[in-house]
Design an enzyme around this catalytic site. Structure first.
Site, PDB file in Angstrom:
ATOM      1  N   ASP A  33       0.826  -1.216   0.000  1.00 16.57           N
ATOM      2  CA  ASP A  33       0.000   0.000   0.000  1.00 16.57           C
ATOM      3  C   ASP A  33       0.860   1.265   0.000  1.00 16.57           C
ATOM      4  OD1 ASP A  33      -2.462   1.222  -0.096  1.00 16.57           O
ATOM      5  OD2 ASP A  33      -2.683   1.318   2.087  1.00 16.57           O
ATOM      6  N   GLY A  34       0.291   2.326  -0.553  1.00 12.58           N
ATOM      7  CA  GLY A  34       0.929   3.646  -0.474  1.00 12.58           C
ATOM      8  C   GLY A  34       1.541   4.133  -1.786  1.00 12.58           C
ATOM      9  N   ARG A  36       0.174   5.577  -4.432  1.00 13.31           N
ATOM     10  CA  ARG A  36      -0.296   6.896  -4.898  1.00 13.31           C
ATOM     11  C   ARG A  36       0.184   8.013  -3.978  1.00 13.31           C
ATOM     12  NH1 ARG A  36      -6.603   5.806  -5.854  1.00 13.31           N
ATOM     13  NH2 ARG A  36      -6.346   5.247  -3.663  1.00 13.31           N
ATOM     14  N   ARG A  37       0.226   7.738  -2.684  1.00 12.60           N
ATOM     15  CA  ARG A  37       0.726   8.772  -1.755  1.00 12.60           C
ATOM     16  C   ARG A  37       2.201   9.029  -2.008  1.00 12.60           C
ATOM     17  NH1 ARG A  37      -1.101   6.015   3.537  1.00 12.60           N
ATOM     18  NH2 ARG A  37      -1.529   4.310   2.097  1.00 12.60           N
ATOM     19  N   HIS A  50       2.662   3.444  -8.995  1.00  9.71           N
ATOM     20  CA  HIS A  50       2.502   1.994  -9.191  1.00  9.71           C
ATOM     21  C   HIS A  50       3.753   1.405  -9.867  1.00  9.71           C
ATOM     22  CE1 HIS A  50      -1.476   2.277  -7.651  1.00  9.71           C
ATOM     23  NE2 HIS A  50      -2.004   2.897  -8.693  1.00  9.71           N
ATOM     24  N   THR A  79     -10.969  -6.388  -5.102  1.00  7.91           N
ATOM     25  CA  THR A  79     -12.292  -6.135  -5.712  1.00  7.91           C
ATOM     26  C   THR A  79     -12.660  -4.653  -5.531  1.00  7.91           C
ATOM     27  OG1 THR A  79     -13.161  -7.065  -3.653  1.00  7.91           O
ATOM     28  CG2 THR A  79     -13.291  -8.461  -5.572  1.00  7.91           C
ATOM     29  N   GLU A  80     -12.218  -4.048  -4.417  1.00  5.83           N
ATOM     30  CA  GLU A  80     -12.499  -2.617  -4.184  1.00  5.83           C
ATOM     31  C   GLU A  80     -11.793  -1.734  -5.218  1.00  5.83           C
ATOM     32  OE1 GLU A  80     -11.676  -4.667  -1.655  1.00  5.83           O
ATOM     33  OE2 GLU A  80     -13.672  -4.721  -0.737  1.00  5.83           O
ATOM     34  N   PHE A  82     -11.680  -1.965  -8.274  1.00  3.70           N
ATOM     35  CA  PHE A  82     -12.475  -1.720  -9.493  1.00  3.70           C
ATOM     36  C   PHE A  82     -13.160  -0.351  -9.429  1.00  3.70           C
ATOM     37  CE2 PHE A  82     -12.205  -6.364  -9.972  1.00  3.70           C
ATOM     38  CZ  PHE A  82     -11.874  -6.448 -11.319  1.00  3.70           C
ATOM     39  N   LEU A 146       9.761 -21.625  -5.026  1.00  3.05           N
ATOM     40  CA  LEU A 146       9.124 -20.452  -4.409  1.00  3.05           C
ATOM     41  C   LEU A 146       7.808 -20.230  -5.140  1.00  3.05           C
ATOM     42  CD1 LEU A 146       9.074 -17.855  -2.673  1.00  3.05           C
ATOM     43  CD2 LEU A 146      10.531 -16.763  -4.365  1.00  3.05           C
ATOM     44  N   ARG A 203       1.992  -5.089   5.895  1.00  4.34           N
ATOM     45  CA  ARG A 203       1.275  -4.006   5.211  1.00  4.34           C
ATOM     46  C   ARG A 203       2.081  -2.728   5.309  1.00  4.34           C
ATOM     47  NH1 ARG A 203      -4.900  -2.445   4.732  1.00  4.34           N
ATOM     48  NH2 ARG A 203      -4.632  -0.610   3.446  1.00  4.34           N
ATOM     49  N   ARG A 209      -4.833  -2.166   8.984  1.00  4.63           N
ATOM     50  CA  ARG A 209      -5.994  -3.010   8.659  1.00  4.63           C
ATOM     51  C   ARG A 209      -5.501  -4.138   7.765  1.00  4.63           C
ATOM     52  NH1 ARG A 209      -9.082  -0.084   4.954  1.00  4.63           N
ATOM     53  NH2 ARG A 209      -7.392   1.395   4.652  1.00  4.63           N
TER      54      ARG A 209
HETATM   55  C1  FPP Z   1      -1.835   0.077  -3.488  1.00  2.79           C
HETATM   56  O1  FPP Z   1      -1.400   1.435  -3.365  1.00  2.79           O
HETATM   57  C2  FPP Z   1      -1.245  -0.587  -4.669  1.00  2.79           C
HETATM   58  C3  FPP Z   1      -1.953  -1.113  -5.717  1.00  2.79           C
HETATM   59  C4  FPP Z   1      -3.431  -1.033  -5.775  1.00  2.79           C
HETATM   60  C5  FPP Z   1      -1.285  -1.743  -6.877  1.00  2.79           C
HETATM   61  C6  FPP Z   1      -0.059  -2.545  -6.585  1.00  2.79           C
HETATM   62  C7  FPP Z   1       0.478  -3.132  -7.836  1.00  2.79           C
HETATM   63  C8  FPP Z   1       1.782  -3.218  -8.144  1.00  2.79           C
HETATM   64  C9  FPP Z   1       2.860  -2.741  -7.252  1.00  2.79           C
HETATM   65  C10 FPP Z   1       2.196  -3.912  -9.432  1.00  2.79           C
HETATM   66  C11 FPP Z   1       2.836  -5.238  -9.122  1.00  2.79           C
HETATM   67  C12 FPP Z   1       2.684  -6.186 -10.227  1.00  2.79           C
HETATM   68  C13 FPP Z   1       2.585  -7.539 -10.090  1.00  2.79           C
HETATM   69  C14 FPP Z   1       2.405  -8.346 -11.311  1.00  2.79           C
HETATM   70  C15 FPP Z   1       2.683  -8.263  -8.804  1.00  2.79           C
HETATM   71  P1  FPP Z   1      -2.511   2.569  -3.484  1.00  2.79           P
HETATM   72  O2  FPP Z   1      -2.803   2.786  -4.943  1.00  2.79           O
HETATM   73  O3  FPP Z   1      -3.696   2.181  -2.649  1.00  2.79           O
HETATM   74  O4  FPP Z   1      -1.799   3.832  -2.903  1.00  2.79           O
HETATM   75  P2  FPP Z   1      -2.371   4.800  -1.750  1.00  2.79           P
HETATM   76  O5  FPP Z   1      -2.623   3.917  -0.561  1.00  2.79           O
HETATM   77  O6  FPP Z   1      -1.265   5.772  -1.526  1.00  2.79           O
HETATM   78  O7  FPP Z   1      -3.620   5.427  -2.270  1.00  2.79           O
HETATM   79 MG    MG Z   2      -4.129   2.401  -0.588  1.00  3.32          MG
END
Ligand code: FPP
Ligand code: MG
Length: 311
Positions: A33-34, A36-37, A50, A79-80, A82, A146, A203, A209
């Site tokens: 997670d994180g 976009r931030r 990403h 699923t969220e 989407f 693995l 996480r 969470r």
């Molecule tokens: C959550 O951060 C991250 C995602 C929804 C996408 C993660 C995907 C990758 C790192 C690509 C990896 C590829 C493979 C094939 C394993 P967020 O968008 O929720 O960021 P935020 O919490 O800052 O809003």
């Molecule tokens: Mg997030």
């Protein structure tokens, strides 16, 4: 100069932490997670975040290989997710499809014999992602050193609902007696992918969470959870090692607690009266501090040590 000192210091600390670790978790599940931030902090678009996150994902596979972790499950698209703006969603699908193909072709993946599988409600994914999943499966399906499970269009409740429906259909068709339903029946009906219970959830990004991730395999196994502040693109090996240390500490104290409880029962009623407590004591006696272990011999005299500790 300061950067050099910091890098050397980190490497020394990394080695010290690594040398402290004794029994790595078999199965680690990661909520990446994180992204976009992180991008926002850099003044970039979410997609850049990403892409940066995908580099950490690649590094993580190397760390798991080095540390003898046997299975990793990555929360890659829930699923969220989407519900995200269409442009971000489509770019994320492009990235996931490209990375799946890149991983499936990478020398390191073949050297480490990584098997790549996807879990989730895959029918909801666009064709290009499903094709990439099939490609990765074809290229790596024969490996087993693995295991990498990529959770896509995944939601834990949805997984349990699908499993419940599958079991209900077997009952309805007369192939299954409800009295025979056990954990194994449910496990067979879950998404094909995770083969082990989850030992540790990591996480990143500061939220505490577990977000509907692997409720059966992780919550059911009382997995250790390590929440950490760095955004996923900033997550480093040192953070991963800290997570593993958290797992090991928790595991040790959990085994100790189980051994102490079993010992109290065996002392109160005698080993012959409590075969289950005796088995638990036999399995976890090594987790007791040596002083307590030394007092054990009398209490545990009748423990059947021929039993398989894994029973
Ligand atoms: C959550 O951060 C991250 C995602 C929804 C996408 C993660 C995907 C990758 C790192 C690509 C990896 C590829 C493979 C094939 C394993 P967020 O968008 O929720 O960021 P935020 O919490 O800052 O809003
Ligand atoms: Mg997030």
């Amino acid at each position: 100069m300061l950067g050099w000192f910091r890098r050397v210091g980190t490497r020394v600390y990394e080695r010290a932490l690594e040398s402290e670790l004794s029994e790595p978790p078999s199965h680690v599940a990661v909520i990446m997670d994180g992204n976009r931030r992180y991008a926002d902090q850099q003044g970039d678009d979410p997609t850049e975040g990403h892409h940066a996150g995908a580099e950490t994902t690649e590094a993580l596979l190397g760390w798991c290989d080095e540390l003898d972790v046997e299975e990793v499950t990555l929360y890659t698209f829930s699923t969220e997710n989407f519900g995200r703006p269409p442009a971000e969603r489509e770019e994320l699908f492009d990235l996931i499809a490209a990375k799946l193909r890149e991983f499936a072709d990478a020398d390191r993946v073949h050297e480490a014999e990584v098997q790549i599988r996807a879990i989730g409600h895959l029918d909801r994914l666009p064709d290009r992602v499903r094709d990439a999943v099939a490609y990765a499966d074809r290229r790596t399906g024969a490996y087993d050193r693995l295991q990498l499970n990529v959770a896509l269009a995944y939601g834990g409740r949805r997984e349990l609902l699908d499993a419940t429906r599958a079991v209900a259909r077997r009952v309805d068709s007369g192939h299954l007696d409800p009295a025979d339903i056990n954990s194994g029946t449910i496990e067979e009906a879950l998404y094909e992918g995770p083969t082990r219970d989850v030992d540790l959830i990591v996480r990143t990004g500061g939220d505490e969470r577990t977000s509907n991730f692997l409720p059966w395999q992780a919550n059911g196994n009382e997995a250790a959870v390590y929440f950490t502040a760095p955004y996923w693109p900033e997550f480093r090996k040192i953070d991963f090692l800290r997570g593993i240390r958290t797992y090991e500490h928790r595991e040790k104290s959990w085994r100790q607690t189980r051994a102490r409880r079993a010992l109290a029962v065996v002392r109160a009623f005698g080993p012959a009266e409590c075969p289950e407590a005796s088995r638990v004591l036999d399995r976890f006696r090594h987790a007791l501090p040596s002083g307590e272990r030394a007092t054990l011999s009398e209490d545990a005299e009748d423990v059947d040590t021929s039993l398989d500790p894994a029973d």
